[in-house]
Design a protein around this motif. Structure first.
Motif, PDB file in Angstrom:
ATOM      1  N   ASP A 114       0.819  -1.218   0.000  1.00  0.00           N
ATOM      2  CA  ASP A 114       0.000   0.000   0.000  1.00  0.00           C
ATOM      3  C   ASP A 114       0.853   1.268   0.000  1.00  0.00           C
ATOM      4  O   ASP A 114       0.598   2.206   0.757  1.00  0.00           O
ATOM      5  N   PHE A 115       1.832   1.322  -0.896  1.00  0.00           N
ATOM      6  CA  PHE A 115       2.691   2.506  -0.988  1.00  0.00           C
ATOM      7  C   PHE A 115       1.927   3.723  -1.503  1.00  0.00           C
ATOM      8  O   PHE A 115       2.183   4.859  -1.098  1.00  0.00           O
ATOM      9  N   HIS A 116       0.990   3.511  -2.415  1.00  0.00           N
ATOM     10  CA  HIS A 116       0.122   4.569  -2.930  1.00  0.00           C
ATOM     11  C   HIS A 116       0.900   5.797  -3.415  1.00  0.00           C
ATOM     12  O   HIS A 116       0.478   6.942  -3.215  1.00  0.00           O
ATOM     13  N   GLY A 117       2.036   5.567  -4.040  1.00  0.00           N
ATOM     14  CA  GLY A 117       2.761   6.655  -4.680  1.00  0.00           C
ATOM     15  C   GLY A 117       3.267   7.744  -3.764  1.00  0.00           C
ATOM     16  O   GLY A 117       3.488   8.878  -4.211  1.00  0.00           O
ATOM     17  N   ASN A 118       3.504   7.432  -2.484  1.00  0.00           N
ATOM     18  CA  ASN A 118       3.953   8.453  -1.541  1.00  0.00           C
ATOM     19  C   ASN A 118       5.457   8.685  -1.660  1.00  0.00           C
ATOM     20  O   ASN A 118       6.247   8.326  -0.779  1.00  0.00           O
ATOM     21  N   THR A 126      13.224  16.000  -8.731  1.00  0.00           N
ATOM     22  CA  THR A 126      13.025  16.202 -10.169  1.00  0.00           C
ATOM     23  C   THR A 126      11.543  16.148 -10.525  1.00  0.00           C
ATOM     24  O   THR A 126      11.022  17.008 -11.247  1.00  0.00           O
ATOM     25  N   TRP A 127      10.839  15.145 -10.020  1.00  0.00           N
ATOM     26  CA  TRP A 127       9.412  15.019 -10.321  1.00  0.00           C
ATOM     27  C   TRP A 127       8.595  16.098  -9.618  1.00  0.00           C
ATOM     28  O   TRP A 127       7.584  16.577 -10.158  1.00  0.00           O
ATOM     29  N   LYS A 128       9.056  16.508  -8.438  1.00  0.00           N
ATOM     30  CA  LYS A 128       8.369  17.595  -7.735  1.00  0.00           C
ATOM     31  C   LYS A 128       8.439  18.885  -8.539  1.00  0.00           C
ATOM     32  O   LYS A 128       7.457  19.629  -8.651  1.00  0.00           O
ATOM     33  N   GLU A 129       9.597  19.163  -9.118  1.00  0.00           N
ATOM     34  CA  GLU A 129       9.758  20.365  -9.944  1.00  0.00           C
ATOM     35  C   GLU A 129       8.921  20.269 -11.217  1.00  0.00           C
ATOM     36  O   GLU A 129       8.370  21.270 -11.674  1.00  0.00           O
ATOM     37  N   ARG A 130       8.842  19.078 -11.783  1.00  0.00           N
ATOM     38  CA  ARG A 130       8.068  18.910 -13.014  1.00  0.00           C
ATOM     39  C   ARG A 130       6.582  19.201 -12.803  1.00  0.00           C
ATOM     40  O   ARG A 130       5.897  19.697 -13.690  1.00  0.00           O
ATOM     41  N   VAL A 131       6.084  18.883 -11.614  1.00  0.00           N
ATOM     42  CA  VAL A 131       4.645  19.029 -11.372  1.00  0.00           C
ATOM     43  C   VAL A 131       4.319  20.309 -10.603  1.00  0.00           C
ATOM     44  O   VAL A 131       3.153  20.626 -10.393  1.00  0.00           O
ATOM     45  N   ALA A 132       5.344  21.079 -10.198  1.00  0.00           N
ATOM     46  CA  ALA A 132       5.141  22.214  -9.293  1.00  0.00           C
ATOM     47  C   ALA A 132       4.191  23.263  -9.849  1.00  0.00           C
ATOM     48  O   ALA A 132       3.360  23.812  -9.124  1.00  0.00           O
ATOM     49  N   SER A 133       4.314  23.570 -11.132  1.00  0.00           N
ATOM     50  CA  SER A 133       3.488  24.643 -11.688  1.00  0.00           C
ATOM     51  C   SER A 133       2.005  24.312 -11.600  1.00  0.00           C
ATOM     52  O   SER A 133       1.158  25.202 -11.451  1.00  0.00           O
ATOM     53  N   VAL A 134       1.674  23.043 -11.664  1.00  0.00           N
ATOM     54  CA  VAL A 134       0.283  22.617 -11.520  1.00  0.00           C
ATOM     55  C   VAL A 134      -0.090  22.504 -10.054  1.00  0.00           C
ATOM     56  O   VAL A 134      -1.127  23.008  -9.618  1.00  0.00           O
ATOM     57  N   ALA A 135       0.767  21.859  -9.276  1.00  0.00           N
ATOM     58  CA  ALA A 135       0.444  21.575  -7.879  1.00  0.00           C
ATOM     59  C   ALA A 135       0.290  22.831  -7.041  1.00  0.00           C
ATOM     60  O   ALA A 135      -0.563  22.894  -6.150  1.00  0.00           O
ATOM     61  N   ASN A 136       1.092  23.860  -7.297  1.00  0.00           N
ATOM     62  CA  ASN A 136       1.108  25.045  -6.438  1.00  0.00           C
ATOM     63  C   ASN A 136       0.148  26.142  -6.887  1.00  0.00           C
ATOM     64  O   ASN A 136       0.105  27.218  -6.273  1.00  0.00           O
ATOM     65  N   LYS A 137      -0.622  25.898  -7.915  1.00  0.00           N
ATOM     66  CA  LYS A 137      -1.574  26.897  -8.379  1.00  0.00           C
ATOM     67  C   LYS A 137      -2.717  27.044  -7.377  1.00  0.00           C
ATOM     68  O   LYS A 137      -3.368  26.084  -6.996  1.00  0.00           O
ATOM     69  N   ALA A 138      -2.963  28.278  -6.917  1.00  0.00           N
ATOM     70  CA  ALA A 138      -4.052  28.545  -5.977  1.00  0.00           C
ATOM     71  C   ALA A 138      -5.385  28.469  -6.703  1.00  0.00           C
ATOM     72  O   ALA A 138      -5.555  29.048  -7.787  1.00  0.00           O
ATOM     73  N   ILE A 139      -6.357  27.754  -6.114  1.00  0.00           N
ATOM     74  CA  ILE A 139      -7.663  27.595  -6.766  1.00  0.00           C
ATOM     75  C   ILE A 139      -8.808  28.138  -5.916  1.00  0.00           C
ATOM     76  O   ILE A 139      -9.944  28.202  -6.384  1.00  0.00           O
ATOM     77  N   GLY A 140      -8.530  28.542  -4.669  1.00  0.00           N
ATOM     78  CA  GLY A 140      -9.580  29.063  -3.811  1.00  0.00           C
ATOM     79  C   GLY A 140      -9.080  29.253  -2.400  1.00  0.00           C
ATOM     80  O   GLY A 140      -7.900  29.004  -2.109  1.00  0.00           O
ATOM     81  N   ILE A 147       2.238  14.297  -7.488  1.00  0.00           N
ATOM     82  CA  ILE A 147       3.592  14.127  -8.007  1.00  0.00           C
ATOM     83  C   ILE A 147       3.715  12.826  -8.803  1.00  0.00           C
ATOM     84  O   ILE A 147       4.486  12.742  -9.769  1.00  0.00           O
ATOM     85  N   SER A 148       2.927  11.831  -8.433  1.00  0.00           N
ATOM     86  CA  SER A 148       2.923  10.561  -9.155  1.00  0.00           C
ATOM     87  C   SER A 148       1.741  10.462 -10.102  1.00  0.00           C
ATOM     88  O   SER A 148       1.879  10.062 -11.264  1.00  0.00           O
ATOM     89  N   ALA A 149       0.561  10.850  -9.619  1.00  0.00           N
ATOM     90  CA  ALA A 149      -0.663  10.686 -10.407  1.00  0.00           C
ATOM     91  C   ALA A 149      -0.662  11.509 -11.677  1.00  0.00           C
ATOM     92  O   ALA A 149      -1.249  11.101 -12.690  1.00  0.00           O
ATOM     93  N   ALA A 150      -0.027  12.677 -11.671  1.00  0.00           N
ATOM     94  CA  ALA A 150      -0.013  13.534 -12.854  1.00  0.00           C
ATOM     95  C   ALA A 150       0.622  12.836 -14.053  1.00  0.00           C
ATOM     96  O   ALA A 150       0.341  13.185 -15.202  1.00  0.00           O
ATOM     97  N   TYR A 151       1.466  11.858 -13.777  1.00  0.00           N
ATOM     98  CA  TYR A 151       2.143  11.124 -14.843  1.00  0.00           C
ATOM     99  C   TYR A 151       1.768   9.646 -14.795  1.00  0.00           C
ATOM    100  O   TYR A 151       2.577   8.775 -15.091  1.00  0.00           O
ATOM    101  N   HIS A 152       0.512   9.389 -14.410  1.00  0.00           N
ATOM    102  CA  HIS A 152      -0.049   8.040 -14.407  1.00  0.00           C
ATOM    103  C   HIS A 152       0.831   7.053 -13.655  1.00  0.00           C
ATOM    104  O   HIS A 152       0.958   5.884 -14.035  1.00  0.00           O
ATOM    105  N   ASP A 153       1.414   7.540 -12.572  1.00  0.00           N
ATOM    106  CA  ASP A 153       2.172   6.737 -11.605  1.00  0.00           C
ATOM    107  C   ASP A 153       3.455   6.126 -12.149  1.00  0.00           C
ATOM    108  O   ASP A 153       4.080   5.295 -11.482  1.00  0.00           O
TER     109      ASP A 153
END
Length: 596
Positions: free
Chosen positions: A46-50, A380-394, A104-110
């Protein structure tokens, strides 16, 4: 040194028409060899991409001394694994390595999580139910390679496939004429016994077993996934599959292993039990349930059962059908525990000496140095997804939790139902919405994250942690009577075999009452939409995610719905609702009234 061979290649190398296999491959000096050789298993479940250290309660673990410590994170898993690995080690896993994963994992289908596990040296893993979140075809892509058919290649380039073996003995094709690699995986064995077992069993959709060689002896691993998988994943992606009883499948797989001379047998099963809280991870704290049934009933030839699914940590000795002891274990979840199993295997009989088996659940503490290679990989993967992950939505005014009130509602579950109703009114003509509580994976916290977005600001990454499944918002028409049946199916006692209450989260305009003591079928009453009583015959447009609409979570009455409409992804509906209603306060949990 370890040499890995698939089950099929082992069968090809050793199978003969008489069925006397592998014994012919014993070295000439076997009689002079040591009576037993050491083998060590290191397992995760049960690692679940953590890849990043999990936060909140998901990132803490009770250790062997009764202390609650911070635990988990890929770089720390790697450090602990390296410290525990010796020349006799085989790394294994019990499913849900991917699915329901952070962005960080799900954005690239794990793919990042699978690549990490390859770097960790994983050799074989059972499939879990979450391996089927995106369907069987996507699981095969993860196993075999190729870029995603819609999103294309990740920033790392073409996907080459997992280097470890995924196995699932109880996953069969419904149609016996489906294409399968099962016989090819068996190496085209001419053994009539092997052919007969497979012919009688059915057509496996996945390799049922994997064999790994260590110190001159073969160890057979049987993969199993909970037979409840069709109730807890989307139906469309597994429509061609059936998930048969775990014990029956394990016994068939054990027979196949025995036919090709593999007597050291380990079950990796994605099913387990709950525990009494606060226990040491080394205690036998498991409360006997679905996992214990498997551990005690599978064939006596099987030497140990390593489990998953329930996210608990325990080490137990159970009796097999012959009355002998065997290990039954699990190692928590999210990379917080590594289970170490040391044993000795008899060189002549090639069987495990069960008296030699010693197991230890190691908590993956963060007091050690993080592995530098894996730290850089995660960054590396954190930087790749940062622009999406850190976008404020509310923004929110306070914590909005997924903690259930006495009625079974949670503030966050109610908020998501409101979001899905809003997303489905136009186009789907939705009148109410219902959300399954198991799909609300985490709370929204008011305090700023380490990304420093500010107190009360919700980022896309934080919202994704709450809803990581990429389900569609859908709408179906149910009659009032059918809607009542859906709500009755929240409770044990009905034909859907619900094991415990599972309260659907209602949108704000839908209210009803349920009775704790009333018989199943008569528990739900006083249903109202916008304050108007619901009649049995009226048509109601009900919004829910495609998992529920497909009958998931043991709500088969949804399958009676008509006039299906599909809308946006649930995460997009949630983000739009937060953005359009900020600042959002925690909704009240007063939509359901509970009667005696």
């Amino acid at each position: 040194m370890t040499s890995s061979r698939s089950f099929l290649r082992v069968a090809l190398a050793g199978a003969v028409a008489s069925g006397a296999v592998l014994l012919a491959t014993l070295p000439a000096d076997a009689s002079k060899a040591a009576r037993t050789v050491p083998v060590r298993l290191l397992s995760l479940n049960d690692f679940h991409g953590n890849l990043e250290p999990p936060t909140g309660s998901s990132g803490r673990m009770v250790d062997e001394h009764g202390h609650t410590v911070d635990a988990g994170g890929a770089a720390y898993v790697a450090t602990h694994m390296k410290a525990l690995t010796d020349g006799n080690t085989i790394a294994v896993a019990q499913g849900d390595l991917i699915g329901a994963t952070p962005l960080i994992s799900a954005a690239y289908h794990d793919e990042p999580s699978i690549e990490f596990l390859d770097k960790l040296g994983l050799k074989v893993a059972a499939v879990g139910n979450h391996e089927f979140d995106e369907g069987y075809a996507e699981l095969r892509r993860i196993m075999d390679g190729g870029c995603h058919p819609v999103d294309g290649c990740s920033p790392a380039g073409p996907w080459k496939g997992a280097k470890f073996d995924y196995v699932g003995a109880n996953v069969l094709f419904k149609n016996p004429h489906e294409k399968t690699d099962a016989l090819a995986a068996l190496g085209g064995s001419k053994s009539p016994e092997v052919k007969k077992v497979l012919a009688d069993w059915g057509v496996p959709a996945l390799p049922p077993v994997s064999v790994k060689w260590m110190n001159g002896v073969p160890i057979g691993f049987i993969g199993l996934v909970t037979k409840t998988t069709p109730n807890i994943v989307g139906s469309e992606g597994i429509k061609d599959l059936k998930f048969v009883d775990e014990v029956k499948a394990a016994n068939v797989a054990s027979k196949l292993l025995k036919l090709v001379g593999v007597k050291a047998q380990v079950v990796l099963v994605h099913e387990g039990d709950q525990v009494n809280a606060g226990q040491s991870p080394d205690a036998c704290a498991a409360v006997p349930g679905a996992g214990n049934r498997i551990a005690t009933q599978v064939d006596a030839e099987i030497d140990m059962v390593l489990s998953g699914h329930s996210h608990q940590a325990y080490l137990c000795q159970v009796k097999d059908p012959a009355g002998n002891d065997r290990l039954y274990s699990q190692g928590g979840s999210f990379g917080r525990v590594i289970t170490q199993i040391d044993m000795r295997v008899n060189v002549r009989t090639r069987d495990i000496d069960r008296a030699s088996v010693v197991a230890d659940n190691h908590v993956v503490t963060r007091t050690v140095a993080a592995d530098p290679e894996i730290s850089a990989f995660v960054q590396t993967w954190k930087e790749r997804v940062a622009s999406v992950a850190n976008k404020a939505i509310g923004t929110i005014t306070a914590d909005i939790t997924n903690t259930a009130a006495p009625s079974g509602e949670s503030p966050l579950g109610n908020l998501i139902a409101d979001a899905q109703l809003a997303a489905a009114r136009t186009g789907g003509n939705a009148q109410i919405a219902l959300m399954n509580p198991g799909g609300v994976r985490a709370s929204l916290t008011y305090a700023s994250s380490p990304a420093n977005e500010g107190d009360g600001v919700v980022t896309y990454g934080e919202a994704f942690v709450v809803q990581p499944f990429n389900n569609l918002v859908q709408v179906v028409t149910l009659t009032g009577a059918q809607l009542k049946t859906v709500l009755e199916q929240q409770f044990p006692g009905g034909p859907n075999n619900q094991a415990f209450p599972k309260i659907l989260q209602p949108s704000a305009n839908f209210t009803y009452t349920y009775s704790r003591s009333a018989a199943w079928g008569s528990k739900v009453s006083d249903m109202k939409i916008d304050g108007v009583p619901v009649t049995d015959t009226q048509a109601i447009r009900v919004s829910a995610n495609n998992f529920l609409v497909g009958g998931g979570d043991a709500f088969p009455a949804f399958l009676d719905g008509t006039d299906l409409w599909s809308g946006p992804l649930d995460i997009d509906a949630f983000a739009a609702h937060l953005g359009g209603n900020s600042p959002v306060a925690p909704p009240a949990t007063d939509r359901i009234t509970v009667a005696p």
